[in-house]
Scaffold this active site. Sequence first.
Site, short mmCIF file in Angstrom:
data_model
loop_
_atom_site.label_atom_id
_atom_site.label_comp_id
_atom_site.label_asym_id
_atom_site.label_seq_id
_atom_site.Cartn_x
_atom_site.Cartn_y
_atom_site.Cartn_z
N ARG A 1 0.91 -1.18 0.01
CA ARG A 1 0.08 0.11 -0.08
C ARG A 1 0.90 1.17 0.00
NH1 ARG A 1 -2.38 0.49 5.36
NH2 ARG A 1 -1.04 2.31 5.46
N HIS B 1 -3.57 4.52 4.78
CA HIS B 1 -4.73 3.87 4.82
C HIS B 1 -5.86 4.39 3.96
CE1 HIS B 1 -7.53 0.83 6.00
NE2 HIS B 1 -8.20 1.68 6.62
N TYR C 1 4.32 4.90 11.37
CA TYR C 1 4.32 3.36 11.74
C TYR C 1 5.25 2.68 10.43
CZ TYR C 1 0.27 3.25 8.60
OH TYR C 1 -0.87 3.58 7.50
#
Length: 378
Positions: A268, A272, A281
Site C-alpha cells: 500500500r 490507509h 508506523y
Amino acid sequence: MQQTTSSPAHGADPRDLLPRDVPVRLIDETGAVTVDDGYPMPGDDLLGRAYQGLVEGRRINDQANALVRQGRLAVYPSSHGQEACQVAASLVLGAHDWLFPTYRDSVAVIARGVSPADAMVLLKGDWHSGYDPREHRVAPQTTPLATQLLHAVGFAQAAKHRGEDTVVLAMCGDGSTSEGDFHEAMNFAAVFHLPVVFFVQNNEFAISVPLSRQTAAPSLAHKAIGYGMPGQRVDGNDVAALLAVLGEAVDRARSGGGPTLIEAHTYRMQAHTNADDDTRYRERAEVQAWAERDPLLRLRAHLTSRGLLDEAREQELADGAETIAAALRDALNADADLDPEDLFRHVRSTRSPQLDEQWHQLRDEIERSGSATAGGHR
C-alpha cells in the site's frame, strides 16, 4: 514434520495444496520476462488491456485523492501501487461471474463496468452502493472486514444449486484474514466445494498493524491447506502473473474444481485513507523500495521493449484516462438532487407499512420545517 498418508477432502494430494515458496512471477521489476513452467505468459492483447486498466486505475486513484482534499469525497482508501491486483481481478472474470470487493477495490469495481462516479457514491457518504449490483455483477463495496466473504460463498452456493457456471471472486486484505468471517467463509466453501476464488491482497499493513502481527504462518496462502483447498502466492505487482494465477483458479472453479486461496504480495503505497498518518508506523525508505516495483512502470517497460507500446499509444491512453478523471470531477462537483423519499424507496421491493409510516412522518416534518422557514422570511 510428520507425514500422513491420508488425503484431504475430495481426494486431493496434500502436497498439491501447498503454495510455492516464492511467489509466481512472469515479468520482473525491469520488465524482463521470467519463464515459469507452470504458468504461461498471457497473450499480447490481454496484456494491452491490462496496461490500459493500470493507466486508468492510477489516474482514478490520483483524482479521487484530489477530490478528498477538495471536500467532494468523505474518504478514499487508495489502491495506488495495487492497481495490478485490481485490474487482473476484473479481467479474469466472465460476463456472468461475480466480484465481491472491499472498500479499497474501487478500481476493480470500475474496471468491471461501473462508472467512476457511481463507484464513488459510497465514499462520498451518499446512500447505498451507488450502482446496481445485478447489472454489473459486482456486490456492494464493504467497509467491515471480511463480511463480504460470507456473502460471496452464499452466492456461490446458490449459483451451484441453480446449475449455473458462475464463478465468484472474493477480494480481501491481509487484515481480513484475522477475522472469524474469513475462517467461516473458507471452511464453508471448501466443505461444499464451491466455485469461489479467495483473493487476498497482502499489502503488508492492516491500517498500522503489520503482517507479522496478523499471522505466524509461513504465508497467508499456506492457510489454504488447513481447509482442504489449494493455495498459491503471486507477485501482486506483476499483472501478467496475476492474470495467469487468477485465471487458472477461475477456470478451476468453473470446471468443478472448487475454491482456491490466492495471496498477492503487494504494497500500500499511500496512507490507509486520508484520515491516516502512515509516517507514524513505517519508514519512507521502505515505501521508496516498493516504488521501484511499481506495476504500471513494470508492464510499460515490458511492452515497450517488445514494440507493443509507443509514445502515440501512451498519449492515447493518457488522454483516455484524463477523460475519465474529468467526468469524475464533473460528477462529484455537481450538487446532488436529493429526494428524501429515497431513504425508504429502496429498502424493500415492496414498502412495508412501517416504512410507509416513517416516510409520512418525515415528510410532515419537512413540510412543517419548510412552512416555518417561509414564515420567518415574510
